[in-house]
Design a protein around this motif. Structure first.
Motif: not given
Lengths: 519, 313, 381
Positions: A308, A310, A330-331, A334, A340-341, A348-349, A361-363, A365, A418-419
């Motif tokens: 992911f 990192f 990460q963008r 995605r 990723l959970v 992070y979550g 909506i964070s992923d 928006c 979300r995920e």
């Protein structure tokens, strides 16, 4: 062992400032010279109860007696003076100080009135180390010593302060098998010398092996005190979770198709020079769940970090749907429909003080359907969040409620809502049900199976044996940064066999392991 | 023109002294996990009360004590808000700085009005030569050529400041209190789990910082500028924060950083003496601060990369 | 805790903070009060305090004072802008304290355009103010980029920049731009078409810049709560790792928040310049940046509350000025009052004991309700 009670906690209730009721009317007692287990699921209130016994928290109501005397444990100093010591799950050590300095902290031997007598501190450390047969290196800095030794330092720290009653908070969680065996020998040794031990755990076999009695907590309440020899594992599990643990998840035979995730010969050496990933290769295909089992700290975390974005590997390749993903942020990941959970959901979550809506909506928006020109399309956002709250049965007043005020299980439902909902092609689920209630656990597990059967590739990393064995279609076991075994079918697997691979007692041949690449 | 004269090096030490005192406050604070950005305001307040007390009592020594006491008091009050009322320490510092600039002028007006019948906007007329913190010509050393002229003849406070660099090192690394400060700064839970009172250690940490900043303020109003005036500290409290981080948070390194700032400022004064607009020279220390933070960060990054690279081998 | 209790708590808390500030003010006034004995001093202090609290609205005879009131509104203009700037930067958890230098630089750049740019009509006004905003936005790139890319403290850098800006502007004024025919250091006069018209012609200098300020408040609120960038800024302030993991560009958000803060501060300086003055003659940092921080803290970083907080601060400032003329108490008392209110507002644990009581009470009520529901269920079976 006598019947004399060294600790009595009566009618303890604890309400935290945020309104969480952690303990409700709990009664708890410990006999002199016994090993007493405190059991319960994560969030059952074990840690809070012990924090009150060690003076880190104060009960909202109820009283605590030590050696028959009512005490006001207003701080750890008071608890220590009453002969209570605690070995915390997250070590209470200062990394840049030496072992001897850590031992001496708070009770430093002095010379010429004001200066630290460091030599004396080393002597004391070595004396106690010998006396209790807990071997440590007095002059090493704590940041340089292995986990097992850190734990010994913690135990010694309590003993040198005159503790007669030791609280051990999930001491085996961070230890290797060998270290656990060693620890148990040491604990039995302490018991023989007249020390009283309170042992927090949720590992049944450990409890059965070394404890005399146990107290089980569920949802902040006590489920009674039991003699270990009089209860069966099944009874304990029923008391802990309120009903027989549902082990079975219904699922059809997987029909995997195209390869989605392709990892080949991944290597990673961490900044202290330890090889954390050693030629790891695997493939996950559409429509299947590949599980990764193993004792924590055997490279799973590093693998997920690589997948992911990192961290970057020192060698090897990672491809998703045929394209390299190493070096992507990460963008971009995605945008390639990777979800990723995360293992650490609070870090992070979620954004704790934001609303559920703002968290789901964070992923997405920036997506067109949630925006009208430069402004948010609030109607679409409200609809989306309301639908997710409903679909994922998040227990809340509305999607405008603060995420941080929800229970652990509901927080995790917000994360998976979300995920799982933005058209993922690959889901990496890292410890997806750790520490959450049975209802949420069941829900998330079913959802994972459902998603995989709809054609999504799922990589499941879990330290929960039951979970990986039940959910995975096929499964690998990691040990020491390598893949120790690959099982194409999880049905015929037994716990004993898994254990042997997890602990490195057995290892498959490279050819057997290579089958996970489906080449 | 040769600017690197003995006078010039003398002035570096003279200019670096208040920065060094505040820097030591920042060093101890950061070791104990207390980032005090209110040093600027504390210096202002101590400078004011130091000079006033010296005037009232006719004694520079009492003035010095008053400056330290005011610094301590203000720091403890900051501690109360930061630790007890859980206010973000940066905001507490901001509030202290607000009082340090506008509040001091209110106080000086009100106090002089009440005690002398006329309200003053500075105390420069009150601090006479006899109230100045005395300088010290060090016997023997003062006669050594060049070196004697540079390091002898400074204010008593300058020597105390450099002595304090050493004492700060001893305090942090050789005493039980220092052990407590470092462990509270690094892992407060570890400290409290063995009965070290975290809040007590934090109060002591910020309190020591207050006293040191108080000394810095006293140096400003009772030696360097001979009297208090508005905004006289002029960002030295902030520069100290930069010196702390440039010096890696260690006493000796931070002392060197403070001297670098002293050098920059001394150079500025020298250059402006040649007719260059002082406004062009005055910002040099602030620009040096920004640049030094960048260089420090870049270097840090390089060290980390290097460490990881060598770990691979 | 229920929403009603939460609101009740915040109101009580705000009132208590203000009460303490006024008490401190009273004690300090008492210190400076004239009077032969204690009761005379008390009376004089009471009069001074009344002056501070009442005179911004009312004349001596008790009638409403339009002049004083419009002074208060005019005083809101610069601090609304610095308040908004600080709100946006603090929302992203960026402790950039550069609004102080920012408003000075913005005022200066706007002044230059207003003096020298050959632009016809009211367009000059617009260009001048925007130029001020853009200039400060660009300067804020320094702390912003250094923070985002190298992790250097934006707080220290922005503080340093305040001084650099001030000295540099003074240098430019002294060396190149001052109108040497005047006794004090000031520029040549602005072109007439650059001046922002006044809303009331009573000498208060309440310009239409006030309305622009209110419009900016609304725009900022929409930006923060109704756009993806504002959302990203707020989430970054709450939990930065979460924002990175969600796929947003954290360094960019850190930079954007500070640049926007800079633009707002710069525009505020420009509007203040063209609405209040006809030459530029600032030689020191004006202090609006610090008040802006107080405004942001009072507003809880929410742009919607900025006008209210700015009104409050401007009212008190005006009150202190009137008190100093009419009751002979130095007007800098405002800095102490401001600091006291500021710090109690920022103190999380201020009245926490009282809040805990409310929380425990509502948790117990919830438990009791649950228990009653369970009991009812059981009796049904």
């Amino acid at each position: 062992m006598s019947e004399e009670l060294v600790i009595q906690m009566k009618g303890i209730t604890k309400v935290y400032p945020n309104g969480t009721v952690a303990n409700q009317d709990v009664n708890f007692d410990v006999r002199k010279g016994e090993i007493h287990a405190l059991m319960g699921e994560n969030g059952a209130g074990k840690s809070t109860l012990m924090k009150m016994l060690f003076g880190l928290e104060q009960p909202t109501s109820g009283e605590i007696l030590v050696n028959g005397e009512v005490v006001n444990l207003s701080s750890p100093t008071v608890a220590i003076s009453k002969g209570i010591g605690m070995v915390h799950q997250h070590f209470m050590l200062v990394p840049s100080l030496t072992v001897a300095e850590n031992m001496a902290l708070g009770m430093v031997p002095k010379k010429s009135g004001v200066l630290i007598d460091y030599k004396k501190a080393v002597e004391i450390t070595e004396e106690y180390s010998k006396k209790f047969n807990l071997r440590v290196d007095a002059n090493a800095k704590v940041m340089d010593i292995p986990v097992g030794m850190k734990q010994k330092v913690e135990i010694l720290k309590a003993l040198v302060r005159g503790a007669k009653i030791l609280i051990l908070d999930e001491p085996t969680a961070v230890l290797t098998t060998q270290e656990t065996v060693e620890l148990f020998t040491e604990l039995k040794n302490l018991k023989k010398q007249g020390y009283t031990l309170i042992f927090i755990s949720h590992k049944l076999n450990e409890i059965m092996e070394i404890t005399d009695r146990m107290t089980i907590l569920r949802g902040g309440r006590s489920m009674g005190i039991h003699e270990t020899k009089d209860v069966t594992p099944e009874e304990i599990s029923r008391l802990m979770v309120g009903r027989d643990v549902i082990l079975k998840v219904d699922k059809d035979q997987a029909k995997p198709t195209d390869e989605v995730l392709k990892v080949r010969d991944l290597e990673y050496v961490n900044e202290w020079g330890k090889k954390m990933l050693d030629k790891v290769s695997l493939s996950v295909r559409k429509g299947e769940i590949l599980g990764i089992a193993g004792v924590e700290g055997n490279g799973q975390k590093e693998l997920v970090d690589m997948l992911f974005g990192f961290n970057t590997p020192n060698a090897g390749t990672i491809e998703v749907n045929g394209a390299n993903i190493i070096g992507l942020g990460q963008r971009e990941l995605r945008e390639r429909h990777i979800a990723l959970v995360p293992e650490d959901r609070m870090l992070y979550g979620i954004a704790g003080t934001a609303s559920i809506e703002e968290n789901v909506i964070s992923d997405r928006c920036g997506e067109k359907r949630l925006n009208k020109g430069i402004l948010f399309n609030m109607k679409a956002i409200h609809e989306e969040s309301a639908k997710l709250v409903k679909d994922y049965t998040v227990l809340c007043k509305s999607a405008q409620q603060q995420v941080g005020s929800l229970s652990g299980g509901n927080i995790q439902k917000v994360v998976v809502a979300r995920e799982f909902s933005n058209g993922p092609e690959l889901i990496i689920a890292d410890q997806p049900t750790r520490g959450i209630d049975v209802g949420a656990t069941e829900f998330i597990r079913k959802k994972l199976v459902e998603l995989s059967r709809s054609g999504i590739a799922v990589l499941l990393v879990s330290a929960d044996l039951n979970e990986v064995m039940e959910l995975s279609d096929s499964l690998i076991i990691m040990c020491g940064g390598k893949i120790a075994a690959y099982f194409e079918d999880t049905k015929e697997l037994s716990d004993e066999l898994m254990g042997k691979y997890m602990l490195g007692i057995e290892k498959q041949t490279p050819e057997e392991i290579r089958r996970v690449c489906h080449e | 023109m040769n600017i690197f004269t003995t006078d010039f090096f003398f002035s570096i030490i003279r200019i670096a002294t208040p920065i060094l005192l505040a820097t030591l406050a920042a060093v101890i604070g950061e070791k104990g996990g207390v980032s005090n950005i209110g040093l600027e305001g504390i210096m202002m307040m101590s400078a004011l009360f130091g000079s006033l007390t010296a005037y009232w009592t006719g004694s520079w020594a009492v003035g010095l004590l008053a400056a330290m006491a005011v610094g301590l008091l203000e720091a403890l009050l900051m501690g109360f808000f930061a630790f007890k009322l859980k206010t973000d320490i940066i905001l507490v510092g901001t509030a202290v700085n607000m009082i340090g600039s506008g509040g001091t002028i209110f106080l000086v007006k009100v106090i002089t009005n009440a005690t002398m019948g006329k309200s003053l906007t500075s105390t420069t007329s009150l601090i006479t030569k006899s109230l100045q913190v005395p300088s010290w010509n060090i016997p023997l050393i003062k006669d050594i050529p060049v070196i004697g002229k540079v390091i002898s003849g400074h204010s008593l406070l300058t020597y105390i400041a450099f002595l304090l660099v050493f004492l700060t090192g001893v305090l942090l690394y050789k005493t039980p209190l220092g052990l407590n400060i470092r462990s509270v700064g690094e892992n407060p839970n570890a400290a409290s789990s063995v009965g070290v009172s975290v809040s007590r250690v934090r109060y002591i940490t910020i309190g020591i910082g207050g006293i040191l900043a108080g000394l810095g303020g006293a140096y400003m109003s009772m030696y360097y500028a001979m009297g208090w005036s508005l905004d006289m500290v002029a960002g030295r409290g902030f520069i100290a924060l930069a010196a702390q981080s440039m010096g890696g948070g260690e006493p000796v390194g931070s002392m060197l950083a403070a001297l670098i700032f002293g050098f920059a400022q001394a150079l500025g004064i020298k250059v402006s003496a040649t007719g260059v607009d002082s406004n062009l020279v005055a910002p040099i220390p602030y620009i040096v601060t920004i640049l030094s933070l960048v260089v420090f960060a870049l270097n840090q990054r390089r060290v980390e990369k290097h460490r990881h690279a060598s770990a691979l081998k | 805790m229920s929403k009603k209790n939460r609101t009740k708590f915040s109101i009580i808390r705000a009132a208590a903070a203000m009460g303490i500030a006024l008490l401190v003010a009273f004690l300090l006034i008492l210190l400076s009060a004239d009077g032969a004995n204690f009761s005379e001093k008390i009376a004089a202090s009471g009069k001074a305090l009344r002056e501070m609290l009442v005179s911004p609205l009312f004349k001596k005879n008790g009638n409403f004072s339009m002049k004083n009131f419009s002074d208060v509104l005019a005083g809101m203009i610069p601090i609304m802008f610095t308040g908004l700037a600080t709100c946006i930067m603090f929302s992203a958890n960026q402790f950039n304290l550069g609004a102080e230098g920012g408003i000075m630089l913005g005022a200066f750049v706007t002044a230059l355009v207003a003096i020298y740019a050959p632009i016809p009509g009211p367009l000059l006004m617009v260009v001048a103010v925007l130029a001020g905003g853009v200039a400060v936005g660009i300067v804020m790139l320094i702390p912003a980029v250094l923070k985002a890319k190298l992790g250097v403290s934006e707080m220290v850098n922005s503080l340093m920049l305040n001084y650099v800006i001030m000295y540099f502007l003074n240098y430019l004024m002294n060396s190149f731009l001052a109108d040497t025919s005047k006794g004090i250091t000031q520029t040549y006069a602005f072109q007439d078409n650059a001046l922002i018209p006044q809303m009331i012609d009573n000498g208060s200098r309440l310009s239409w810049g006030f309305v622009i300020g209110i419009i900016m408040v609304i725009l900022c609120w929409f930006f923060m709560y109704r756009t993806r960038w504002g959302y990203g800024i707020r989430m970054t302030g709450i939990n930065q790792p979460f924002v990175m993991y969600s796929g947003m560009n954290v360094p960019l958000i850190i930079i954007i928040s500070q640049v926007i803060g800079g633009v707002l501060a710069g525009m505020g300086g420009g509007i203040e310049m063209l609405g209040r003055y006809n030459v530029y003659n600032w030689s020191a940092l004006p202090g609006y940046g610090w008040t802006g921080i107080t405004v942001a803290i009072l507003a809880g970083n929410n742009p919607a509350y900025v006008p209210l907080a700015a009104f409050f601060m401007s009212y008190l400032t005006k009150g202190c000025t009137l008190m100093s003329t009419n009751a002979n108490v130095p007007s800098q008392l405002i800095d102490i009052i401001q600091a006291v209110i500021f710090i109690f507002f920022a103190a999380q644990q201020f009245l926490a004991g009282y809040r805990q009581k409310l929380v425990v009470k509502s948790a117990q009520e919830e438990l009791a309700a649950k228990a009653a529901a369970m009991k009812a269920e059981r009796s049904e079976q």
